[in-house]
Design a protein around this motif. Structure first.
Motif, mmCIF file in Angstrom:
data_model
loop_
_atom_site.group_PDB
_atom_site.id
_atom_site.type_symbol
_atom_site.label_atom_id
_atom_site.label_comp_id
_atom_site.label_asym_id
_atom_site.label_seq_id
_atom_site.Cartn_x
_atom_site.Cartn_y
_atom_site.Cartn_z
ATOM 1 N N ASP A 1 -96.351 -33.981 19.013
ATOM 2 C CA ASP A 1 -95.359 -33.982 20.093
ATOM 3 C C ASP A 1 -95.661 -32.855 21.067
ATOM 4 O O ASP A 1 -96.051 -31.759 20.651
ATOM 5 C CB ASP A 1 -93.964 -33.654 19.544
ATOM 6 C CG ASP A 1 -93.376 -34.789 18.738
ATOM 7 O OD1 ASP A 1 -93.991 -35.868 18.698
ATOM 8 O OD2 ASP A 1 -92.298 -34.570 18.158
ATOM 9 N N THR B 1 -91.376 -34.182 23.995
ATOM 10 C CA THR B 1 -91.560 -35.559 23.511
ATOM 11 C C THR B 1 -90.322 -36.030 22.753
ATOM 12 O O THR B 1 -89.793 -35.306 21.899
ATOM 13 C CB THR B 1 -92.788 -35.636 22.568
ATOM 14 O OG1 THR B 1 -93.932 -35.153 23.262
ATOM 15 C CG2 THR B 1 -93.045 -37.066 22.096
ATOM 16 N N ARG C 1 -92.476 -40.691 19.612
ATOM 17 C CA ARG C 1 -93.432 -40.386 18.545
ATOM 18 C C ARG C 1 -93.369 -41.452 17.446
ATOM 19 O O ARG C 1 -94.395 -41.915 16.950
ATOM 20 C CB ARG C 1 -93.153 -39.018 17.954
ATOM 21 C CG ARG C 1 -94.240 -38.598 16.971
ATOM 22 C CD ARG C 1 -93.701 -37.894 15.747
ATOM 23 N NE ARG C 1 -92.802 -36.847 16.092
ATOM 24 C CZ ARG C 1 -91.657 -36.618 15.441
ATOM 25 N NH1 ARG C 1 -91.286 -37.399 14.435
ATOM 26 N NH2 ARG C 1 -90.881 -35.623 15.790
ATOM 27 N N VAL D 1 -96.939 -38.721 24.157
ATOM 28 C CA VAL D 1 -97.256 -38.267 22.794
ATOM 29 C C VAL D 1 -98.742 -37.922 22.744
ATOM 30 O O VAL D 1 -99.561 -38.620 23.347
ATOM 31 C CB VAL D 1 -96.973 -39.388 21.752
ATOM 32 C CG1 VAL D 1 -97.205 -38.888 20.328
ATOM 33 C CG2 VAL D 1 -95.570 -39.942 21.910
#
Ligand SMILES: NC(=O)c1ccc[n+]([C@@H]2O[C@H](COP(=O)([O-])OP(=O)(O)OC[C@H]3O[C@@H](n4cnc5c(N)ncnc54)[C@H](O)[C@@H]3O)[C@@H](O)[C@H]2O)c1
Length: 292
Positions: free
Chosen positions: A157, A161, A166, A139
């Protein structure tokens, strides 16, 4: 309650790494700080310890809290000491090749579920993640400097991701007292899109004689309610870092407001980089990275 298994590992004991390690330790996490440079590590740890002492002297932490926070931080120059980390927060030079290689190295050391956070001002989170076996766990975070004093962290992101990575990142940041905003993986995120042109215009105002260093800083704190003026802030950021970030954003966005004014080049050539060299716009009697 700690959301991430300790220790939190911070890579890079420079301006941002030492600030982020301060935040993690103050937030209750055992924190290990890794740097390739013994000298860089020593200075970073000194900055962290001085910050806790100052927080105690100002009554922001009790003596017990300051001493406990201090005791939670340890430094290392051996990357294998990061093996047990629940999250690894990278804060090394703003160089894509360096960050990519380092993240690959970290991935080969840590557990399969260890989260990775990368700090960048201008690089693509997706590009930093591109060499990883598991890019879903990386992240992008952009702390504001000085990290122990300013609450905002931008979260972005990369293309791969995972939402869960996140969300855990945001929960971790909240657990250490941070306010978060989610932004896109784009040059400058939100804050630097307006901070860099604004800082450049303050430098131009100074260079053209509109005010002095002190009067412009006083005008900004008094009129705009900023906690510090642009020149105090630039001295903490580092003139070399400002030049690098501004130039890279200019190159990507092609907007002349981002191009660093000539005064920045003059100061960088003279070695007047700010707090870290003892002189920038102001003079300092020590080279700690933030605090006093
Ligand atoms: N300075 C700022 O105001 C600011 C603000 C937000 C984000 N950032 C970003 O945070 C990152 C760090 O910036 P900084 O200002 O703290 O840099 P810095 O130059 O102060 O510190 C970088 C540290 O990383 C260490 N390092 C370099 N390569 C390493 C490696 N391979 N392994 C371990 N340690 C290594 C160096 O020895 C140094 O101590 C950059 O990506 C920068 O763009 C900086």
């Amino acid at each position: 309650m700690n959301l991430i298994q300790s220790p939190v590992a911070v890579i890079g004991a420079g301006t941002m790494g030492s600030g982020i390690a301060t935040v993690a330790a103050r937030g209750g996490y055992d924190t290990v700080v890794y740097d390739v440079s013994e000298q860089g590590l020593t200075r970073g740890l000194d900055t962290i310890r001085s910050f806790f002492e100052k927080s105690r002297d100002l009554g922001k932490l009790t003596a017990e809290e300051a001493s406990a926070a201090n005791a939670r931080v340890r430094g290392t120059t051996d990357i294998t000491d990061l093996a047990t980390a629940g999250v690894v927060i990278e804060a090394v030079f703003e160089d894509l090749a360096v960050k990519k290689e380092l993240m690959g190295q970290v991935e080969s050391i840590v557990a399969a579920d260890t989260l990775l956070h990368t700090n960048t001002s201008t690089l693509s989170v997706t590009a930093i993640a591109s060499g990883l076996k598991h890019p879903d766990r990386l992240v992008g975070t952009h702390y504001c400097n000085p990290a122990p004093l300013l609450s905002l962290v931008e979260v972005a992101d990369g293309r791969h991701t995972a939402t869960s990575a996140r969300e855990t990142c945001i929960e971790f940041l909240r657990s250490v007292g941070k306010t978060t905003v989610v932004t896109k993986d784009r040059p400058g995120f939100i804050v630097n899109r307006f901070l860099i042109p604004w800082e450049n215009s303050c430098i131009q105002a100074l260079d053209s004689g509109l005010g002095t260093i002190e009067s412009i800083d006083t005008a900004v704190t008094g009129a705009l309610g900023h906690p510090m003026g642009p020149f105090r802030l630039l001295d903490i950021v580092g003139l070399d870092i400002h030049q690098q970030v501004a130039t890279r954003l200019y190159e990507q966005l092609r907007d002349p407001r981002f191009f660093p004014p000539p005064m920045v080049e003059r100061m960088v050539s003279a070695g007047d980089l700010g707090r870290k060299t003892g002189r920038g716009f102001y003079e300092y009697d020590n080279t700690r990275l933030f605090g006093s």
